[in-house]
Motif scaffolding. Structure first.
Motif, PDB file in Angstrom:
ATOM      1  N   GLY A   1       0.817  -1.210   0.000  1.00 45.56           N
ATOM      2  CA  GLY A   1       0.000   0.000   0.000  1.00 45.56           C
ATOM      3  C   GLY A   1       0.852   1.263   0.000  1.00 45.56           C
ATOM      4  N   ALA A   2       0.174   2.404  -0.040  1.00 50.18           N
ATOM      5  CA  ALA A   2       0.877   3.693  -0.082  1.00 50.18           C
ATOM      6  C   ALA A   2       1.873   3.834   1.057  1.00 50.18           C
ATOM      7  N   ASN A   3       1.554   3.249   2.196  1.00 48.82           N
ATOM      8  CA  ASN A   3       2.455   3.270   3.355  1.00 48.82           C
ATOM      9  C   ASN A   3       2.832   1.854   3.754  1.00 48.82           C
ATOM     10  N   GLY A   4       3.050   1.004   2.721  1.00 48.44           N
ATOM     11  CA  GLY A   4       3.338  -0.395   2.964  1.00 48.44           C
ATOM     12  C   GLY A   4       4.748  -0.652   3.446  1.00 48.44           C
ATOM     13  N   ALA A   5       4.919  -1.772   4.111  1.00 46.35           N
ATOM     14  CA  ALA A   5       6.215  -2.104   4.723  1.00 46.35           C
ATOM     15  C   ALA A   5       7.331  -2.260   3.694  1.00 46.35           C
ATOM     16  N   PHE A   6       7.011  -2.782   2.506  1.00 47.22           N
ATOM     17  CA  PHE A   6       8.059  -2.995   1.509  1.00 47.22           C
ATOM     18  C   PHE A   6       8.737  -1.695   1.094  1.00 47.22           C
ATOM     19  N   SER A   7       8.051  -0.561   1.274  1.00 46.58           N
ATOM     20  CA  SER A   7       8.609   0.712   0.810  1.00 46.58           C
ATOM     21  C   SER A   7       9.793   1.178   1.657  1.00 46.58           C
ATOM     22  N   THR A   8       9.907   0.659   2.875  1.00 46.50           N
ATOM     23  CA  THR A   8      11.007   1.102   3.746  1.00 46.50           C
ATOM     24  C   THR A   8      11.937  -0.034   4.166  1.00 46.50           C
ATOM     25  N   MET A   9      11.574  -1.277   3.882  1.00 42.37           N
ATOM     26  CA  MET A   9      12.441  -2.392   4.259  1.00 42.37           C
ATOM     27  C   MET A   9      13.713  -2.377   3.422  1.00 42.37           C
ATOM     28  N   GLN A  10      14.824  -2.693   4.060  1.00 39.91           N
ATOM     29  CA  GLN A  10      16.126  -2.666   3.399  1.00 39.91           C
ATOM     30  C   GLN A  10      16.495  -4.043   2.854  1.00 39.91           C
ATOM     31  N   PRO A  11      17.307  -4.081   1.797  1.00 36.94           N
ATOM     32  CA  PRO A  11      17.808  -5.368   1.309  1.00 36.94           C
ATOM     33  C   PRO A  11      18.472  -6.150   2.445  1.00 36.94           C
ATOM     34  N   GLY A  12      18.181  -7.431   2.494  1.00 38.54           N
ATOM     35  CA  GLY A  12      18.724  -8.265   3.559  1.00 38.54           C
ATOM     36  C   GLY A  12      17.785  -8.454   4.732  1.00 38.54           C
ATOM     37  N   SER A  13      16.748  -7.620   4.822  1.00 45.06           N
ATOM     38  CA  SER A  13      15.746  -7.804   5.880  1.00 45.06           C
ATOM     39  C   SER A  13      14.769  -8.899   5.472  1.00 45.06           C
ATOM     40  N   ILE A  14      13.953  -9.342   6.422  1.00 44.77           N
ATOM     41  CA  ILE A  14      13.071 -10.488   6.183  1.00 44.77           C
ATOM     42  C   ILE A  14      11.646 -10.152   6.619  1.00 44.77           C
ATOM     43  N   PHE A  15      10.700 -10.484   5.749  1.00 46.41           N
ATOM     44  CA  PHE A  15       9.273 -10.334   6.050  1.00 46.41           C
ATOM     45  C   PHE A  15       8.716 -11.731   6.331  1.00 46.41           C
ATOM     46  N   VAL A  16       8.090 -11.901   7.498  1.00 46.50           N
ATOM     47  CA  VAL A  16       7.506 -13.182   7.902  1.00 46.50           C
ATOM     48  C   VAL A  16       6.001 -12.989   8.038  1.00 46.50           C
ATOM     49  N   ASP A  17       5.233 -13.674   7.193  1.00 44.56           N
ATOM     50  CA  ASP A  17       3.783 -13.512   7.223  1.00 44.56           C
ATOM     51  C   ASP A  17       3.114 -14.683   7.927  1.00 44.56           C
ATOM     52  N   HIS A  18       2.423 -14.372   9.033  1.00 43.78           N
ATOM     53  CA  HIS A  18       1.708 -15.399   9.792  1.00 43.78           C
ATOM     54  C   HIS A  18       0.216 -15.451   9.455  1.00 43.78           C
ATOM     55  N   THR A  19      -0.234 -14.632   8.515  1.00 38.55           N
ATOM     56  CA  THR A  19      -1.644 -14.624   8.125  1.00 38.55           C
ATOM     57  C   THR A  19      -1.975 -15.897   7.346  1.00 38.55           C
ATOM     58  N   THR A  20      -3.193 -16.392   7.476  1.00 38.07           N
ATOM     59  CA  THR A  20      -3.664 -17.467   6.601  1.00 38.07           C
ATOM     60  C   THR A  20      -4.244 -16.828   5.352  1.00 38.07           C
ATOM     61  N   VAL A  21      -3.537 -16.986   4.241  1.00 37.65           N
ATOM     62  CA  VAL A  21      -3.938 -16.394   2.965  1.00 37.65           C
ATOM     63  C   VAL A  21      -3.750 -17.433   1.872  1.00 37.65           C
ATOM     64  N   SER A  22      -4.023 -17.039   0.635  1.00 42.65           N
ATOM     65  CA  SER A  22      -3.846 -17.957  -0.479  1.00 42.65           C
ATOM     66  C   SER A  22      -2.366 -18.114  -0.806  1.00 42.65           C
ATOM     67  N   ALA A  23      -2.022 -19.273  -1.356  1.00 40.76           N
ATOM     68  CA  ALA A  23      -0.655 -19.464  -1.819  1.00 40.76           C
ATOM     69  C   ALA A  23      -0.351 -18.512  -2.974  1.00 40.76           C
ATOM     70  N   LYS A  24      -1.382 -18.115  -3.717  1.00 42.03           N
ATOM     71  CA  LYS A  24      -1.199 -17.212  -4.860  1.00 42.03           C
ATOM     72  C   LYS A  24      -0.647 -15.864  -4.409  1.00 42.03           C
ATOM     73  N   VAL A  25      -1.258 -15.248  -3.387  1.00 43.05           N
ATOM     74  CA  VAL A  25      -0.771 -13.939  -2.934  1.00 43.05           C
ATOM     75  C   VAL A  25       0.595 -14.078  -2.275  1.00 43.05           C
ATOM     76  N   THR A  26       0.817 -15.194  -1.607  1.00 46.69           N
ATOM     77  CA  THR A  26       2.124 -15.438  -1.003  1.00 46.69           C
ATOM     78  C   THR A  26       3.222 -15.446  -2.061  1.00 46.69           C
ATOM     79  N   ARG A  27       2.999 -16.184  -3.135  1.00 46.97           N
ATOM     80  CA  ARG A  27       4.015 -16.267  -4.194  1.00 46.97           C
ATOM     81  C   ARG A  27       4.192 -14.923  -4.889  1.00 46.97           C
ATOM     82  N   GLU A  28       3.096 -14.187  -5.033  1.00 45.98           N
ATOM     83  CA  GLU A  28       3.163 -12.851  -5.639  1.00 45.98           C
ATOM     84  C   GLU A  28       4.049 -11.933  -4.809  1.00 45.98           C
ATOM     85  N   LEU A  29       3.824 -11.901  -3.505  1.00 43.56           N
ATOM     86  CA  LEU A  29       4.590 -11.029  -2.632  1.00 43.56           C
ATOM     87  C   LEU A  29       6.030 -11.512  -2.479  1.00 43.56           C
TER      88      LEU A  29
END
Length: 290
Positions: free
Chosen positions: A78-106
Motif C-alpha cells: 500500500g501507499a504506506n506499505g512495509a516494503f517501501s522502507t524495508m532494506q535489502p537483507g531484511s526479512i518479512f515473515v507472514d503469519h496470516t492465513t492467505v492464499s498461496a497465490k498472494v504469497t508467491r506474488e509477494l
C-alpha cells in the motif's frame, strides 16, 4: 536481540508480539486501530508506529498477522506499505492465513527488492498464541528460514520449513481441512450421546483415551456440551480459510467432499447468527435440527 516490527494486533498477533518483547527483542508494533497498539505498548513497552512503512523502517524482521489477501497486500504494498522502507537483507515473515497465490506474488516482489519473504501461517488458536505454543508451517528459502526461525521461536512450540514459497500456506490448508472434519465428527458424537441419554463427559473420558481422541475432543468437548462458543477461532474466519482450501482444490484437481459439506454447515451457522461463535458451534445445527 533483533529489531522487529509486528503488523496486526488481533487475538493472535497481540500476544505473539508480546512474546517477542519478552524475549528481549526491540519491537515496534502497528495496528489499523491505533488504540490497540497503544494498549499493547502500555502493557509490554516497545514502540508503536502510525503506518506499516514507519514500523518496518530500519528493522531486520517484519512480522505480520492480518486478516486476508487484501489486508496483506495493503500492509506490504500500500501507499504506506512495509516494503517501501524495508532494506535489502531484511526479512518479512507472514503469519496470516492467505492464499498461496498472494504469497508467491509477494515473495517475488520482495525478492526483486532483496527482501527475504517467508510464509509462516500458524495453528494453535488464541490459547496457543497466549502461551507461546503455536505450530508454525513455513514456505520459502532455507537461508531465510534459518535466520527467521530463532525469532519465531519466541511464540512457537514447533516451526518447520515445509518447502518453497507457498508451501506453508498449503500446509495450513491441510490443517484446516483436517479440523473441519474432526469438529463435525465430534459434534455428531456428542449430539448422539445426548440423544441416547448418555453423560457426555463420561463418554469423552473413555473414548478420548482411544483411537477417537483428538485435540478438538480434549479442548472443546466441555464448552460444546455447555453450549458455549466463545473459546476459539471464529466461524467467519473458518469460512474464509475453507474458501481458500476449496478454491485451491479446484486449481490442483483435489477432491474435498467432506470439507465442502462442512463449509456449508458453517454457512448455516452464520445464518443462525453464529458468525463470531467458535468453530465448535457446529453442534448447534444438530441440536436445532433434532
Amino acid at each position: 536481540m533483533a529489531k522487529v516490527a509486528f503488523l496486526g494486533l488481533g487475538v493472535m498477533g497481540y500476544p505473539m508480539a508480546g512474546h517477542l518483547k519478552k524475549a528481549g527483542h526491540d519491537v515496534t508494533v502497528y495496528n489499523r486501530s491505533a488504540a490497540k497498539a497503544e494498549k499493547w505498548v502500555a502493557e509490554y513497552g516497545g514502540e508503536m508506529a502510525p503506518t506499516p512503512a514507519e514500523a518496518a523502517r530500519g528493522k531486520e524482521f517484519v512480522m505480520s498477522c492480518v486478516g486476508n489477501d487484501d489486508d496483506l497486500r495493503a500492509v506490504c504494498l500500500g501507499a504506506n506499505g512495509a516494503f517501501s522502507t524495508m532494506q535489502p537483507g531484511s526479512i518479512f515473515v507472514d503469519h496470516t492465513t492467505v492464499s498461496a497465490k498472494v504469497t508467491r506474488e509477494l515473495h517475488a516482489i520482495a525478492a526483486e527488492k532483496g527482501i527475504g519473504f517467508l510464509d509462516a501461517p500458524i495453528s494453535g488458536g488464541q490459547a496457543g498464541a497466549e502461551n507461546g505454543q503455536l505450530s508454525v508451517m513455513c514456505g520459502g528459502e532455507e537461508e531465510v528460514f534459518a535466520r527467521a526461525e530463532p525469532i519465531i521461536a519466541a511464540y512457537a512450540k514447533i516451526c518447520r520449513l515445509i518447502g518453497p514459497s507457498g508451501a506453508g500456506q498449503l500446509t495450513k490448508m491441510c490443517n484446516q481441512i483436517a479440523i473441519a472434519g474432526l469438529v463435525q465428527a465430534l459434534s455428531e458424537a456428542l449430539h448422539f450421546a445426548e440423544k441416547a441419554g448418555l453423560d457426555g463427559r463420561k463418554v469423552v473420558e473413555v473414548i478420548s483415551q482411544g483411537a477417537a481422541g483428538s485435540w478438538q475432543m480434549s479442548n472443546r468437548y466441555e464448552t460444546m456440551l455447555e453450549g458455549k462458543f466463545d473459546f476459539g477461532f471464529a466461524v467467519d474466519w473458518m469460512r474464509k480459510d475453507l474458501g481458500i482450501c476449496l478454491d485451491t482444490a479446484d486449481e490442483i484437481m483435489a477432491t474435498l467432499p467432506v470439507t465442502a459439506l462442512v463449509d456449508q454447515f458453517y454457512k448455516d451457522v452464520q445464518k443462525m447468527g453464529g458468525g463470531r461463535w467458535d468453530t465448535s458451534s457446529l453442534i448447534q445445527l444438530l441440536r436445532r435440527s433434532g
